[in-house]
Scaffold this active site. Structure first.
Site, PDB file in Angstrom:
ATOM      1  N   ASP A 269      -0.783   5.119   2.638  1.00  0.00           N
ATOM      2  CA  ASP A 269      -0.592   6.407   1.956  1.00  0.00           C
ATOM      3  C   ASP A 269      -0.622   6.322   0.430  1.00  0.00           C
ATOM      4  O   ASP A 269      -1.153   7.219  -0.231  1.00  0.00           O
ATOM      5  CB  ASP A 269       0.696   7.097   2.439  1.00  0.00           C
ATOM      6  CG  ASP A 269       1.953   6.255   2.229  1.00  0.00           C
ATOM      7  OD1 ASP A 269       1.834   5.020   2.055  1.00  0.00           O
ATOM      8  OD2 ASP A 269       3.053   6.839   2.251  1.00  0.00           O
TER       9      ASP A 269
ATOM     10  N   HIS B 189       0.784  -1.245   0.000  1.00  0.00           N
ATOM     11  CA  HIS B 189       0.000   0.000   0.000  1.00  0.00           C
ATOM     12  C   HIS B 189       0.813   1.291   0.000  1.00  0.00           C
ATOM     13  O   HIS B 189       0.231   2.354  -0.117  1.00  0.00           O
ATOM     14  CB  HIS B 189      -0.973  -0.008   1.191  1.00  0.00           C
ATOM     15  CG  HIS B 189      -0.323  -0.093   2.542  1.00  0.00           C
ATOM     16  ND1 HIS B 189      -1.015   0.140   3.706  1.00  0.00           N
ATOM     17  CD2 HIS B 189       0.943  -0.404   2.927  1.00  0.00           C
ATOM     18  CE1 HIS B 189      -0.203  -0.011   4.748  1.00  0.00           C
ATOM     19  NE2 HIS B 189       0.985  -0.351   4.295  1.00  0.00           N
ATOM     20  N   HIS B 190       2.140   1.183   0.189  1.00  0.00           N
ATOM     21  CA  HIS B 190       2.939   2.432   0.231  1.00  0.00           C
ATOM     22  C   HIS B 190       3.447   2.880  -1.137  1.00  0.00           C
ATOM     23  O   HIS B 190       3.907   4.018  -1.265  1.00  0.00           O
ATOM     24  CB  HIS B 190       4.150   2.274   1.153  1.00  0.00           C
ATOM     25  CG  HIS B 190       3.811   2.071   2.594  1.00  0.00           C
ATOM     26  ND1 HIS B 190       3.018   2.945   3.304  1.00  0.00           N
ATOM     27  CD2 HIS B 190       4.156   1.078   3.467  1.00  0.00           C
ATOM     28  CE1 HIS B 190       2.899   2.500   4.557  1.00  0.00           C
ATOM     29  NE2 HIS B 190       3.573   1.375   4.678  1.00  0.00           N
ATOM     30  N   ALA B 191       3.427   1.996  -2.141  1.00  0.00           N
ATOM     31  CA  ALA B 191       4.011   2.382  -3.437  1.00  0.00           C
ATOM     32  C   ALA B 191       3.247   3.566  -4.027  1.00  0.00           C
ATOM     33  O   ALA B 191       2.018   3.615  -3.999  1.00  0.00           O
ATOM     34  CB  ALA B 191       3.983   1.200  -4.403  1.00  0.00           C
TER      35      ALA B 191
END
Ligand SMILES: [Zn+2]
Ligand SMILES: [Zn+2]
Length: 393
Positions: free
Chosen positions: A175, A133-135
């Protein structure tokens, strides 16, 4: 229990090629150990395996800039080539051979999970190797090269879904997914995480509530460090079900990072596997109640790779299958001895941490003297009115 749920696990062994090396916290053995434990407890009898295809460059380009894809390809062809402006070659995201191929395979698995659910082949599908989910569109970040979650959500939108709700219970702020859909009113993103005051990536505060065309579509619950089962579940139930019900999505997409556990080495919340299991049951209920039973479930963080991840995600898979395991089961002897001989550590003997995840319902009262309640109320104040809900109720 929903014994009629049809479900599948998108998995093949090559998904564990997503591997930043032996000293990196995200050891893919956590996925192997989970599948072995789920198999040993009979969970996979009710959860047929579907092989994971590779995502194409066109799939990746639905959310990523071509320059990132080219940089990942170049780094995978020659891992001495770091590109720090793209997040490649950092401590969090070291380069490794065939990095592009391994990363796009994870994305392909997540697209396949979305496809299985959206075409009606199953009600629920899981990819526990996914949840990266951070990419970001233009760079790798936080152990995440390509954002499989965002590509899968984009695939759903491009194939007819009008509204997608995304709930992220990883201890870190979701994010990348939030950023990609920040100004898109078709996607409601909700992230519950340890506050960015204390933890990577340092973002995800209540006032961050969506772009000008999508106000109220990004939801952030920034939890105090030390939050345990009762507080976490209180926050979840005060925010997530009302918003998802009101949004009435065509499909529910969730990310189940289990780094919220008290034994996780990278963060400071204090959940038990019993509390995590309660969150999975609540998300399953919500899929049936508010999303036509359509549920696409991903893994995510989780760095207590023996003590926590296999048990948490085996519970998750059992919930996805519609046949939740009893908490009070022993882990199979054969699994324990295999883990001991492979890793030289004693794995947990029971599927429970011995906690009973009770919580006080928000409607019973708000206590402004607690950090937790102030955090929850701040989120409700920020986003409930945009969604037609009263933050005081
Ligand atoms: Zn179900
Ligand atoms: Zn995480």
């Amino acid at each position: 229990m929903e014994p009629t749920c049809r479900a599948c696990l998108v998995y093949d062994e090559s998904l564990t090629a997503y591997d930043f090396g032996p000293t990196h916290p995200m050891n893919p053995i956590r996925v192997d150990l989970t599948v072995a434990l789920a198999e040993g407890l009979g969970v996979l009898h009710h959860l047929p395996r579907v092989a994971a295809p590779d995502a194409t460059e066109d799939d990746l380009a639905t959310v990523h800039e071509p320059a990132l894809i080219e940089a990942v390809m170049a780094a995978g062809a020659d891992p001495t080539r770091h590109d720090l402006s793209r997040g490649l070659g950092t401590d969090d995201d070291p380069t490794f051979p065939r990095m592009h191929e391994a990363s796009r395979h994870v994305v392909g698995a997540s697209i396949e999970a979305a496809r299985q659910v959206w075409t009606g082949a199953v009600d629920h599908a899981a990819n526990i190797a996914g949840g990266l989910h951070h990419a970001m569109p233009d760079r790798a970040s936080g152990f995440c090269v390509y954002n499989d979650v965002a590509v899968a959500i984009k695939w759903l939108l491009d194939n007819g879904a009008e509204k997608v709700a995304y709930v992220d219970v990883d201890v870190h702020h979701g994010d990348g997914v939030e950023a990609i859909f920040y100004d898109d009113p078709r996607v409601l993103t909700i992230s519950l995480h340890e506050t960015g005051q204390m933890l990577f990536p340092g973002t995800g505060f209540p006032a961050d509530s969506g772009g000008p065309d999508a106000l109220g579509s990004a939801v952030n619950v920034a939890l105090p460090p030390g939050t345990a089962d009762a507080g976490w579940l209180r926050a979840f139930h005060a925010v997530v079900p009302p918003l998802v019900r009101e949004f009435a999505p065509d499909v529910l997409v969730t990310q189940q990072g289990c780094d919220s556990h008290r034994d996780d080495p990278l963060a400071h919340l204090a959940l038990s596997v019993d509390g995590q299991r309660a969150s999975y049951l609540a998300l399953h209920d919500l899929a049936h109640e508010a999303a036509h039973g359509r549920w696409v479930a991903f893994g995510g963080g989780g760095y207590a790779v023996v003590e926590v991840v296999p048990r948490a995600w085996t519970h998750l898979l059992s919930v996805v299958s519609g046949r939740p395991l009893d908490v009070d089961l022993a882990t199979p002897e054969a699994w324990r001895s295999e883990v001991s001989s492979q890793l030289g550590v004693r794995p947990p003997s029971r599927m429970t941490d011995g906690r009973t995840p009770a919580f006080r319902d928000w409607r019973e009262g708000y206590d402004p003297d607690t950090w937790l309640d102030r955090a929850v109320q701040a989120t409700r104040d920020s986003v409930f009115p945009w969604n037609g809900l009263d933050p005081q109720l």
